[in-house]
Design a protein around this motif. Structure first.
Motif, PDB file in Angstrom:
ATOM      1  N   LEU A  14       0.808  -1.220   0.000  1.00  0.00           N
ATOM      2  CA  LEU A  14       0.000   0.000   0.000  1.00  0.00           C
ATOM      3  C   LEU A  14       0.844   1.275   0.000  1.00  0.00           C
ATOM      4  CD1 LEU A  14      -2.819  -1.018   2.520  1.00  0.00           C
ATOM      5  CD2 LEU A  14      -3.025  -0.751   0.030  1.00  0.00           C
ATOM      6  N   SER A  15       2.095   1.176   0.459  1.00  0.00           N
ATOM      7  CA  SER A  15       2.841   2.415   0.709  1.00  0.00           C
ATOM      8  C   SER A  15       4.007   2.648  -0.235  1.00  0.00           C
ATOM      9  CB  SER A  15       3.374   2.414   2.151  1.00  0.00           C
ATOM     10  OG  SER A  15       4.291   1.357   2.311  1.00  0.00           O
ATOM     11  N   THR A  16       4.276   1.734  -1.160  1.00  0.00           N
ATOM     12  CA  THR A  16       5.490   1.895  -1.959  1.00  0.00           C
ATOM     13  C   THR A  16       5.214   2.310  -3.403  1.00  0.00           C
ATOM     14  OG1 THR A  16       5.498  -0.513  -2.244  1.00  0.00           O
ATOM     15  CG2 THR A  16       6.965   0.371  -0.574  1.00  0.00           C
ATOM     16  N   VAL A  34       1.053 -11.401  -4.056  1.00  0.00           N
ATOM     17  CA  VAL A  34       0.743  -9.970  -3.987  1.00  0.00           C
ATOM     18  C   VAL A  34      -0.107  -9.678  -5.218  1.00  0.00           C
ATOM     19  CG1 VAL A  34       1.665  -7.624  -3.964  1.00  0.00           C
ATOM     20  CG2 VAL A  34       2.869  -9.465  -2.754  1.00  0.00           C
ATOM     21  N   GLU A  35      -1.407  -9.506  -4.968  1.00  0.00           N
ATOM     22  CA  GLU A  35      -2.363  -9.439  -6.077  1.00  0.00           C
ATOM     23  C   GLU A  35      -2.762  -7.988  -6.329  1.00  0.00           C
ATOM     24  OE1 GLU A  35      -5.522 -12.368  -5.715  1.00  0.00           O
ATOM     25  OE2 GLU A  35      -6.905 -11.063  -6.800  1.00  0.00           O
ATOM     26  N   ALA A  36      -2.425  -7.486  -7.507  1.00  0.00           N
ATOM     27  CA  ALA A  36      -2.833  -6.161  -7.970  1.00  0.00           C
ATOM     28  C   ALA A  36      -2.550  -5.049  -6.952  1.00  0.00           C
ATOM     29  CB  ALA A  36      -4.329  -6.171  -8.312  1.00  0.00           C
ATOM     30  N   PRO A  37      -1.267  -4.842  -6.608  1.00  0.00           N
ATOM     31  CA  PRO A  37      -0.952  -3.799  -5.627  1.00  0.00           C
ATOM     32  C   PRO A  37      -1.446  -2.413  -6.059  1.00  0.00           C
ATOM     33  CG  PRO A  37       1.053  -4.687  -6.648  1.00  0.00           C
ATOM     34  CD  PRO A  37      -0.072  -5.577  -7.038  1.00  0.00           C
ATOM     35  N   ASP A  38      -1.469  -2.151  -7.398  1.00  0.00           N
ATOM     36  CA  ASP A  38      -1.948  -0.844  -7.873  1.00  0.00           C
ATOM     37  C   ASP A  38      -3.433  -0.654  -7.512  1.00  0.00           C
ATOM     38  OD1 ASP A  38      -2.353  -3.016  -9.569  1.00  0.00           O
ATOM     39  OD2 ASP A  38      -2.402  -1.809 -11.399  1.00  0.00           O
ATOM     40  N   THR A  87       4.646   0.811   9.360  1.00  0.00           N
ATOM     41  CA  THR A  87       3.535   0.494   8.464  1.00  0.00           C
ATOM     42  C   THR A  87       3.727   1.135   7.095  1.00  0.00           C
ATOM     43  OG1 THR A  87       2.376   2.284   9.561  1.00  0.00           O
ATOM     44  CG2 THR A  87       1.749   0.056  10.190  1.00  0.00           C
ATOM     45  N   SER A  88       4.969   1.489   6.786  1.00  0.00           N
ATOM     46  CA  SER A  88       5.219   1.960   5.430  1.00  0.00           C
ATOM     47  C   SER A  88       6.637   1.604   5.036  1.00  0.00           C
ATOM     48  CB  SER A  88       4.998   3.469   5.333  1.00  0.00           C
ATOM     49  OG  SER A  88       5.988   4.120   6.083  1.00  0.00           O
ATOM     50  N   GLY A  89       6.848   1.632   3.727  1.00  0.00           N
ATOM     51  CA  GLY A  89       8.168   1.319   3.211  1.00  0.00           C
ATOM     52  C   GLY A  89       8.279  -0.134   2.809  1.00  0.00           C
ATOM     53  N   ASN A  90       9.474  -0.480   2.336  1.00  0.00           N
ATOM     54  CA  ASN A  90       9.699  -1.858   1.869  1.00  0.00           C
ATOM     55  C   ASN A  90       9.761  -2.825   3.049  1.00  0.00           C
ATOM     56  OD1 ASN A  90      12.301  -1.711   2.964  1.00  0.00           O
ATOM     57  ND2 ASN A  90      13.172  -0.936   1.044  1.00  0.00           N
ATOM     58  N   ALA A  91      10.141  -4.068   2.771  1.00  0.00           N
ATOM     59  CA  ALA A  91      10.133  -5.100   3.815  1.00  0.00           C
ATOM     60  C   ALA A  91      10.991  -4.715   5.016  1.00  0.00           C
ATOM     61  CB  ALA A  91      10.611  -6.419   3.233  1.00  0.00           C
ATOM     62  N   ALA A  92      11.960  -3.816   4.778  1.00  0.00           N
ATOM     63  CA  ALA A  92      12.824  -3.376   5.872  1.00  0.00           C
ATOM     64  C   ALA A  92      12.342  -2.046   6.459  1.00  0.00           C
ATOM     65  CB  ALA A  92      14.260  -3.235   5.377  1.00  0.00           C
ATOM     66  N   GLY A  93      11.234  -1.526   5.927  1.00  0.00           N
ATOM     67  CA  GLY A  93      10.727  -0.246   6.422  1.00  0.00           C
ATOM     68  C   GLY A  93      11.496   0.931   5.851  1.00  0.00           C
TER      69      GLY A  93
END
Ligand code: NAG
Ligand code: NAG
Ligand code: NAG
Ligand code: NAG
Ligand code: NAG
Ligand code: NAG
Ligand code: NAG
Ligand code: CU
Length: 582
Positions: free
Chosen positions: A371-373, A486-490, A513-519
Motif C-alpha cells: 500500500l505504501s510503496t 501480492v495481487e494487484a498492488p496498484d 507500516t510503510s516502506g519496503n520489507a525493511a521499512g
C-alpha cells in the motif's frame, strides 16, 4: 411478536438492497483450563472464559463482526479460513502479512462482508497459537440450499496435544531435530471430547442430516465413516457439489466436507462412527495413542450397538467431484512453479521451502508495503528475499504448479480465493505435457498433495490483496512453508482503506507500516534479516552435523549476553510473530 415481525421485515428489506444483517459476536480471547480428553488438565486458549470457542453463524450477505478483546499476555489475530475478504484484505488475519498482532490488552473489530455459503472455520494466525485451542467452526448459511435435509450438525475433528504449542514448537524447530519430525499429538478430539468420553450424534429415525465435518487439526489427517450408513458428499470447502456417494471422507488439516446421511427408520440399533487419524504423518506412534477414534450415532439411549466393523476405506478423490456451479477451466496469463522440499538449512533447523526459500516474515507487514510503496509495489524485491512474494496483475488468470518433492503429503491453502484443481499427477509436472483441462474443475481452498505428486491450481486475480499460500500443517507454517501472492498492488492502493486500529497495533509494537520489507525507501533492504539458506551443494550429513555441533558447542561456552546477540542476529521471524523479543 411485534418486534420479531418488525425485525424480519427489516431483515428482508435490507436483503432486498443486497445487504443483510450485521451479526455481532464478542470474543474475549483468554486463557482457560480444560481437560477435553480426561487425561490431562491444561491451559488452553478460549473465548469469554470458555473452551471450546463457540461456532459463528451468518447468512450470505450478512456482515459478520467479531469484536475481539485480547486478554492474553501476548499478541493474537484471527483468520476466517476460506472467507474471501473481498475489498478487506486487512481483515484476513495472518500476522506480518495483513496486520501486526493485536497487542496484549488491545481490541480489534473484524468486519467481514459475507458473499459465500458453506462450512468454514476461524483460528488464530499468530505463531502456533491455534494448536492451543483458539479455533472454531464458521457456518455460512444460504437462503436456498440446493439439497433438502431435516437438520444439520457440525462435527469437528482435531488432534490434541497435552503440551503447550510454544514448547512443542521449540522442540520442533531445534538443532536436535534436523530431520524435522513433527510433534505427535497426544490424541484426537471429536466435537471437543476425547479420551474415554464418547462423542455422540443423536439421530431421529427417518430424518436426513447434513454433517458439516471440519478438520481443525494441526497435523493429523482424518478418515471419517459411519458403519451401516451411506454418505453423500454435497460440499467441500464452501463449494456445493453434485451429490457423490462415498464410503468415507478424507480430510486434511483445514479441509471441510458436508455429507448428507439419511437415518434408518428403525431405532433398534445405535451405530459406530469412525474418525481415524492417518498415522503416515507421525514420526512415531507413542504407546497408548488412540489414533483411531470412534463415536456413536445414537437413535435411542438403550438400543444395542450394531457392529459389523465394516468400514469402507476406498480412496476418496476430491478432484473427481463436480461443483454445482460449473465454471470452465481457466487459462493462465501467468504461471508459477512451486517446488516443495524439506531440508536442513544453515541455521541447523529443518525448513519447509518453496523453491528453496524458507519464509521469514518481513519487518513491515506485506500488505502495508504493497500500500505504501507506490509503483515499486509491483517489484518483487520490495517485499524482501525471504517472503517469497509472487506478483500478479488485476484480473489475470493465474496458474500455480505445485510439485511436492517431500516424502509426506501436505495440505496447501490459498487465502482470498477458491482455486480450480485443474490437474494432478506424478511430480515433477512436465510443462510440455499440456493436458486437456477438465471441463468443470472442482474448486476448493485447501488441497492435499501427496508425496511426489503435482497439482495444478488456477484462479482469477479478482481480489486485490496480499494472500498467503501455505501448507496448513501448523508445524510446517512455522518451519517456513509459506509464500505470499501480492495481487494487484496498484488496485489495492486505490481501493483498500485500512482501519486506524491496525496502524495503532503496529505502532504500539514498534512495527513500521510503510516502506519496503525493511521499512525503508526504494530497494534499500538494509537491516532486513536474510537466510537461512540451503547448505552448499556437496555438504554431507556429517559436515552439517559438525557445523551444528560447532554452533552448539560455541553457544554452551558463551555468556548469556552474547547468546542473546547471536539469537537476535540469527533469528528470523515466522508468520505470526510480531516482535523479535516475544
Ligand atoms: C444476496 O445478495 C444478492 C445480490 O446482491 C442477491 O441476489 C441475493 O438474493 C441475496 N441473498 C440473500 C439471502 O439476501
Ligand atoms: C476493549 O473492549 C472492552 C470491552 O468490549 C473494553 O472494556 C475495553 O476498555 C477495551 N479496551 C481498549 C484498550 O480499548
Ligand atoms: C486432518 O488433517 C490432517 C493433516 O492433513 C490429517 O493428518 C488428519 O487425518 C485429518 N483429519 C481428518 C479427520 O480428516
Ligand atoms: C423409511 O421409510 C420411508 C417411508 O416408508 C421409505 O421411503 C424409506 O425408504 C425408508 N428408509 C429406509 C432407510 O429404509
Ligand atoms: C485404524 O484404522 C485404519 C483405517 O483407517 C485401519 O487400517 C487400522 O487397522 C486401524 N488400527 C487399529 C489399531 O484399529
Ligand atoms: C532446491 O533444493 C533441492 C533439494 O536440495 C535441489 O535438488 C534443487 O536443485 C534445488 N533447486 C534450486 C533451484 O536450487
Ligand atoms: C470481488 O468482488 C468483485 C466485485 O466487486 C468481483 O468481481 C470479484 O469476483 C470478487 N472476487 C472474489 C474472490 O470474491
Ligand atoms: Cu506440510
Amino acid at each position: 411478536m411485534r418486534w420479531a415481525y418488525a425485525g424480519a421485515i427489516f431483515g428482508i428489506a435490507m436483503a432486498g438492497l443486497g445487504q443483510g444483517r450485521e451479526v455481532v459476536n464478542y470474543w474475549d480471547i483468554g486463557y482457560v483450563e480444560a481437560d477435553p480428553d480426561g487425561e490431562q488438565q491444561r491451559q488452553v486458549i478460549g473465548v469469554n472464559g470458555k473452551w471450546p470457542p463457540p461456532a459463528l453463524h451468518a447468512t450470505i450477505n450478512d456482515t459478520l463482526v467479531v469484536e475481539v478483546r485480547n486478554s492474553l499476555d501476548k499478541p493474537t489475530t484471527l483468520h476466517a479460513h476460506g472467507i474471501y475478504q473481498n475489498g478487506s484484505n486487512y481483515m484476513d488475519g495472518p500476522a506480518m502479512v495483513t496486520q501486526c498482532g493485536i497487542p496484549a490488552g488491545a481490541n480489534m473489530t473484524y468486519r467481514m462482508a459475507i458473499s459465500q455459503t458453506g462450512t468454514y472455520w476461524i483460528h488464530s494466525h499468530y505463531s502456533a497459537q491455534y494448536v492451543d485451542g483458539i479455533r472454531a467452526p464458521v457456518i455460512l448459511h444460504s437462503d436456498k440450499e440446493p439439497y433438502k435435509y431435516d437438520e444439520e450438525m457440525v462435527v469437528t475433528l482435531e488432534d490434541w496435544y497435552h503440551d503447550q504449542a510454544a514448547e512443542l514448537l521449540q522442540e520442533f524447530l531445534s538443532w536436535k531435530n534436523p530431520g524435522g519430525a513433527e510433534p505427535v499429538p497426544s490424541g484426537a478430539l471429536i466435537n471437543g471430547v476425547g479420551g474415554k468420553q464418547t462423542a455422540k450424534l443423536a439421530f431421529e429415525a427417518g430424518k436426513t442430516y447434513r454433517l458439516r465435518i471440519i478438520n481443525m487439526s494441526a497435523l493429523a489427517t482424518f478418515h471419517f465413516s459411519i458403519e451401516g450408513h451411506q454418505m453423500r458428499v454435497v460440499e467441500v470447502d464452501g463449494v456445493d457439489t453434485e451429490a457423490a456417494e462415498v464410503g468415507n471422507v478424507r480430510l486434511a488439516a483445514a479441509q471441510r466436507t458436508s455429507v448428507l446421511v439419511t437415518a434408518h427408520n428403525s431405532t433398534a440399533h445405535n451405530y459406530v462412527f469412525h474418525a481415524d487419524m492417518d498415522t503416515d504423518m507421525f514420526d512415531r506412534i507413542p504407546a497408548g495413542l488412540q489414533y483411531n477414534r470412534t463415536g456413536l450415532v445414537e437413535y435411542s439411549g438403550d438400543a444395542s450397538v450394531w457392529k459389523d466393523g465394516a468400514t469402507d476405506w476406498s480412496a476418496f478423490e476430491d478432484i473427481g467431484l463436480v461443483p454445482r456451479a460449473k465454471e470452465a477451466a481457466l487459462g493462465f496469463d501467468v504461471s508459477y512453479t512451486l517446488d516443495v522440499y524439506f531440508n536442513q538449512y544453515t541455521d541447523a533447523l529443518n525448513h519447509g521451502t518453496f523453491n528453496n526459500i524458507s519464509y521469514v516474515a518481513p519487518l513491515v507487514p506485506t500488505m502495508f508495503t504493497a500500500l505504501s510503496t507506490g509503483a515499486d509495489a509491483r517489484l518483487r524485491e520490495v517485499y524482501g528475499p525471504q517472503t517469497n512474494a509472487h506478483i500478479v496483475d488485476h484480473l489475470q488468470e493465474v496458474q500455480l504448479v505445485v510439485n511436492n518433492f517431500d516424502a509426506a503429503s501436505h495440505p496447501f491453502h490459498l487465502h482470498g480465493h477458491h482455486f480450480q484443481m485443474v490437474e494432478r499427477g506424478p511430480a515433477p509436472y512436465d510443462a510440455t505435457y499440456n493436458p486437456q483441462p477438465r471441463s468443470a474443475p472442482m474448486r476448493r481452498d485447501t488441497v492435499m498433495i501427496p508425496s511426489m505428486e503435482y497439482v495444478i491450481l488456477r484462479f482469477r486475480a479478482d481480489n486485490p490483496g496480499t494472500w498467503l499460500f501455505h501448507c496448513h500443517i501448523e508445524w510446517h507454517i512455522e518451519g517456513g512453508l509459506n509464500m505470499v501472492v501480492v495481487e494487484a498492488p496498484d488496485v489495492m492502493q486505490q481501493r483498500l482503506h485500512v482501519p486506524q486500529q491496525l496502524y495503532d497495533h503496529c505502532a504500539s509494537a514498534g512495527i513500521a507500516t510503510s516502506g519496503n520489507a525493511a521499512g525503508r525507501a526504494g530497494l534499500d533492504l538494509q537491516g532486513l534479516p536474510t537466510g537461512p539458506f540451503p547448505y552448499p551443494l556437496g555438504w554431507t550429513r556429517k559436515a552439517r552435523a559438525a557445523l551444528a555441533g560447532c554452533v552448539v558447542a560455541a553457544l554452551i561456552g558463551i555468556s548469556a549476553i552474547v547468546w542473546q546477540g547471536w539469537r537476535g542476529r540469527g533469528r528470523y521471524k515466522r508468520v505470526g510473530e510480531g516482535t523479535a523479543d516475544d
